[in-house]
Scaffold this motif. Structure first.
Motif, mmCIF file in Angstrom:
data_model
loop_
_atom_site.group_PDB
_atom_site.id
_atom_site.type_symbol
_atom_site.label_atom_id
_atom_site.label_comp_id
_atom_site.label_asym_id
_atom_site.label_seq_id
_atom_site.Cartn_x
_atom_site.Cartn_y
_atom_site.Cartn_z
ATOM 1 N N ALA A 62 4.656 3.873 -10.380
ATOM 2 C CA ALA A 62 5.261 5.212 -10.282
ATOM 3 C C ALA A 62 4.572 6.043 -9.191
ATOM 4 O O ALA A 62 5.221 6.721 -8.396
ATOM 5 N N ILE A 63 3.244 5.993 -9.178
ATOM 6 C CA ILE A 63 2.498 6.686 -8.121
ATOM 7 C C ILE A 63 1.571 5.660 -7.481
ATOM 8 O O ILE A 63 0.833 4.964 -8.177
ATOM 9 N N LYS A 64 1.633 5.561 -6.157
ATOM 10 C CA LYS A 64 0.720 4.645 -5.475
ATOM 11 C C LYS A 64 0.025 5.404 -4.349
ATOM 12 O O LYS A 64 0.689 5.940 -3.455
ATOM 13 N N VAL A 65 -1.282 5.452 -4.425
ATOM 14 C CA VAL A 65 -2.088 6.159 -3.429
ATOM 15 C C VAL A 65 -2.906 5.113 -2.696
ATOM 16 O O VAL A 65 -3.613 4.319 -3.329
ATOM 17 N N GLU A 66 -2.753 5.091 -1.360
ATOM 18 C CA GLU A 66 -3.439 4.054 -0.588
ATOM 19 C C GLU A 66 -4.290 4.650 0.532
ATOM 20 O O GLU A 66 -3.762 5.255 1.461
ATOM 21 N N GLY A 67 -5.583 4.492 0.380
ATOM 22 C CA GLY A 67 -6.523 4.878 1.441
ATOM 23 C C GLY A 67 -6.383 6.316 1.919
ATOM 24 O O GLY A 67 -6.430 6.572 3.120
ATOM 25 N N VAL A 68 -6.225 7.242 0.981
ATOM 26 C CA VAL A 68 -6.020 8.636 1.382
ATOM 27 C C VAL A 68 -7.345 9.337 1.698
ATOM 28 O O VAL A 68 -8.269 9.359 0.891
ATOM 29 N N THR A 69 -7.387 9.883 2.898
ATOM 30 C CA THR A 69 -8.531 10.685 3.334
ATOM 31 C C THR A 69 -7.998 12.059 3.719
ATOM 32 O O THR A 69 -6.925 12.171 4.306
ATOM 33 N N LYS A 70 -8.719 13.101 3.311
ATOM 34 C CA LYS A 70 -8.316 14.456 3.710
ATOM 35 C C LYS A 70 -9.533 15.224 4.229
ATOM 36 O O LYS A 70 -10.551 15.359 3.553
ATOM 37 N N LEU A 71 -9.374 15.698 5.448
ATOM 38 C CA LEU A 71 -10.421 16.531 6.047
ATOM 39 C C LEU A 71 -9.929 17.970 6.119
ATOM 40 O O LEU A 71 -8.792 18.217 6.515
ATOM 41 N N TYR A 72 -10.763 18.897 5.684
ATOM 42 C CA TYR A 72 -10.510 20.318 5.952
ATOM 43 C C TYR A 72 -11.518 20.687 7.034
ATOM 44 O O TYR A 72 -12.692 20.869 6.726
ATOM 45 N N GLY A 73 -11.076 20.755 8.267
ATOM 46 C CA GLY A 73 -12.034 20.944 9.358
ATOM 47 C C GLY A 73 -12.960 19.754 9.381
ATOM 48 O O GLY A 73 -12.509 18.607 9.475
ATOM 49 N N LYS A 74 -14.258 20.023 9.224
ATOM 50 C CA LYS A 74 -15.216 18.906 9.235
ATOM 51 C C LYS A 74 -15.480 18.383 7.830
ATOM 52 O O LYS A 74 -16.094 17.345 7.644
ATOM 53 N N GLN A 75 -15.004 19.169 6.832
ATOM 54 C CA GLN A 75 -15.332 18.784 5.466
ATOM 55 C C GLN A 75 -14.380 17.742 4.901
ATOM 56 O O GLN A 75 -13.165 17.894 4.956
ATOM 57 N N LYS A 76 -14.973 16.660 4.368
ATOM 58 C CA LYS A 76 -14.156 15.594 3.809
ATOM 59 C C LYS A 76 -13.914 15.868 2.324
ATOM 60 O O LYS A 76 -14.832 15.785 1.520
ATOM 61 N N ALA A 77 -12.687 16.220 1.977
ATOM 62 C CA ALA A 77 -12.373 16.498 0.573
ATOM 63 C C ALA A 77 -12.015 15.220 -0.169
ATOM 64 O O ALA A 77 -12.269 15.085 -1.360
ATOM 65 N N LEU A 78 -11.417 14.254 0.557
ATOM 66 C CA LEU A 78 -11.085 12.954 -0.040
ATOM 67 C C LEU A 78 -11.484 11.866 0.945
ATOM 68 O O LEU A 78 -11.226 11.981 2.140
ATOM 69 N N ASN A 79 -12.110 10.812 0.414
ATOM 70 C CA ASN A 79 -12.595 9.759 1.272
ATOM 71 C C ASN A 79 -12.005 8.411 0.868
ATOM 72 O O ASN A 79 -12.473 7.788 -0.071
ATOM 73 N N ASN A 80 -10.923 8.018 1.558
ATOM 74 C CA ASN A 80 -10.357 6.687 1.366
ATOM 75 C C ASN A 80 -10.042 6.379 -0.109
ATOM 76 O O ASN A 80 -10.496 5.388 -0.656
ATOM 77 N N VAL A 81 -9.282 7.266 -0.722
ATOM 78 C CA VAL A 81 -8.965 7.132 -2.144
ATOM 79 C C VAL A 81 -7.712 6.275 -2.361
ATOM 80 O O VAL A 81 -6.688 6.502 -1.718
ATOM 81 N N SER A 82 -7.833 5.276 -3.234
ATOM 82 C CA SER A 82 -6.686 4.442 -3.596
ATOM 83 C C SER A 82 -6.608 4.302 -5.106
ATOM 84 O O SER A 82 -7.626 4.091 -5.766
ATOM 85 N N PHE A 83 -5.423 4.455 -5.650
ATOM 86 C CA PHE A 83 -5.205 4.151 -7.066
ATOM 87 C C PHE A 83 -3.707 4.066 -7.338
ATOM 88 O O PHE A 83 -2.888 4.484 -6.512
ATOM 89 N N GLY A 84 -3.387 3.523 -8.504
ATOM 90 C CA GLY A 84 -1.982 3.444 -8.888
ATOM 91 C C GLY A 84 -1.803 3.971 -10.294
ATOM 92 O O GLY A 84 -2.711 3.892 -11.121
ATOM 93 N N VAL A 85 -0.633 4.544 -10.540
ATOM 94 C CA VAL A 85 -0.291 4.972 -11.893
ATOM 95 C C VAL A 85 1.013 4.289 -12.255
ATOM 96 O O VAL A 85 1.992 4.379 -11.512
ATOM 97 N N GLN A 86 0.998 3.561 -13.380
ATOM 98 C CA GLN A 86 2.205 2.847 -13.769
ATOM 99 C C GLN A 86 3.166 3.761 -14.509
ATOM 100 O O GLN A 86 2.756 4.737 -15.135
#
Ligand code: ADP
Ligand code: MG
Length: 309
Positions: free
Chosen positions: A2-26
């Motif tokens: 249902a939800i698939k997250v693959e290698g998500v990284t989020k930078l706010y400027g220089k700040q890394k809020a998410l670092n290569n996040v992967s998971f799945g929700v069935q």
């Protein structure tokens, strides 16, 4: 998935809020999304709902990529943002009809709004201004809003935060109800909530996943070895006496009942026989001795604790 997250990284400027996040929700799972403040939970939820774009990585909802180009997948998501921003000057029913119009529910909208007003228990509030409602009722309006277009996926960001214990139980019941036929990702700081309604748990810390699995197996996880034993002894003793037992790492006296002690150990073996034998040898009378089962609280502390924070 249902939800698939693959290698998500989020930078706010220089700040890394998410670092290569992967998971799945069935499909059909109710998943607790945990983590200390600032871990990146809200950021992840905003990315899943297409509210903001990741710096890199992908999200799919029921197999369809979620990005600005694919409105279809976004319409299959119900989202209740953190702090549940609502139009305080609008009336409850009027607001829900307004949202129904955005979703282009057309001639179904009145029936749908009525049904959700009943489901979320706001029949008596439907003609009140949103700004006049208590926080508990505002959360219900937020939930009704998130359910309007019959999404198969629900993203709820701290839906019970700031509510009193009765309101928490009521909202939780609604979530558990709708969760029977939907996929739900829900962030919370209340560990009992996770134990009560979530089949699975994902724990985020500093932008990275530190635990992910079924709630029951996470709580039995052998990497979290601490055991907590409660012992009640009739005779007065000193904490040092219990500290002398092999494997005991911490001893605390109860503030309410001076005869009750909480004993912690990182040992692999059950320390209760040692406590029992120690008391026997010292002519101490045990009237309570039990091992606390591992709680989500303990798991959370273990996986999100870092020595320099
Ligand atoms: P959580 O919901 O787990 O408390 P957030 O996703 O809100 O965490 O925040 C993760 C990190 O990203 C925090 O350090 C926060 O300060 C930062 N952050 C969140 N939103 C923004 C933003 N719009 N601009 C800059 N930094 C942000
Ligand atoms: Mg948040």
């Amino acid at each position: 998935m249902a939800i698939k997250v693959e290698g998500v990284t989020k930078l706010y400027g220089k700040q890394k809020a998410l670092n290569n996040v992967s998971f799945g929700v069935q499909k059909g799972q109710v998943v607790g999304f945990l983590g200390p403040n600032g871990a990146g939970k809200s950021t992840m939820m905003k990315i899943i709902t297409g509210f903001i774009q990741p710096t890199s990585g992908n999200v799919t909802i029921n197999g369809t990529p979620i990005n600005s180009a694919s409105k279809d997948s976004r319409f299959d998501i119900g989202y209740m943002p953190e702090n549940n921003p609502l139009y305080h000057d609008m009336y409850v029913k009027e607001y829900l009809q307004f949202v129904a119009k955005i979703y282009k529910l057309g001639r179904y909208s009145n029936k749908r709004v009525k049904g959700l007003i009943e489901l979320t228990g706001i029949v008596n509030e439907q003609n009140k201004k949103i700004g006049e409602l208590s926080k508990g009722y505002r959360q219900r309006v937020g939930l009704a809003q998130a359910l309007l277009n019959r999404p198969s996926v629900l993203i709820l960001d701290e839906p019970t935060s700031g509510l009193d214990p009765n309101q928490i139980i009521e909202i939780r019941k609604i979530i558990a109800d709708v969760g029977r036929e939907k996929t739900v990702l829900l962030s919370t700081h209340i560990m009992q909530e996770v134990e009560a309604i979530c089949s699975n748990v994902i724990i985020l810390n500093k932008g990275e996943i530190v635990a992910n699995g079924p709630t029951t197996s996470i709580m039995l996880d052998s990497s979290v070895k601490q055991q907590t034993v409660t012992v009640e002894i009739v005779e007065p003793i000193t904490p040092g006496m219990l500290m002398g037992i092999e494997g005991v790492s911490n001893v605390e006296q109860s503030n309410i009942n001076k005869n009750t002690w909480t004993v912690k150990s990182m040992a692999e073996k059950d320390i209760r026989p040692d406590i029992f034998n120690f008391c026997l040898k010292n002519n101490l009378t045990i009237i309570t001795l039990f091992k606390k089962t591992m709680q989500m609280e303990d798991v959370f502390q273990t996986v999100t604790h870092s020595p320099n924070s």
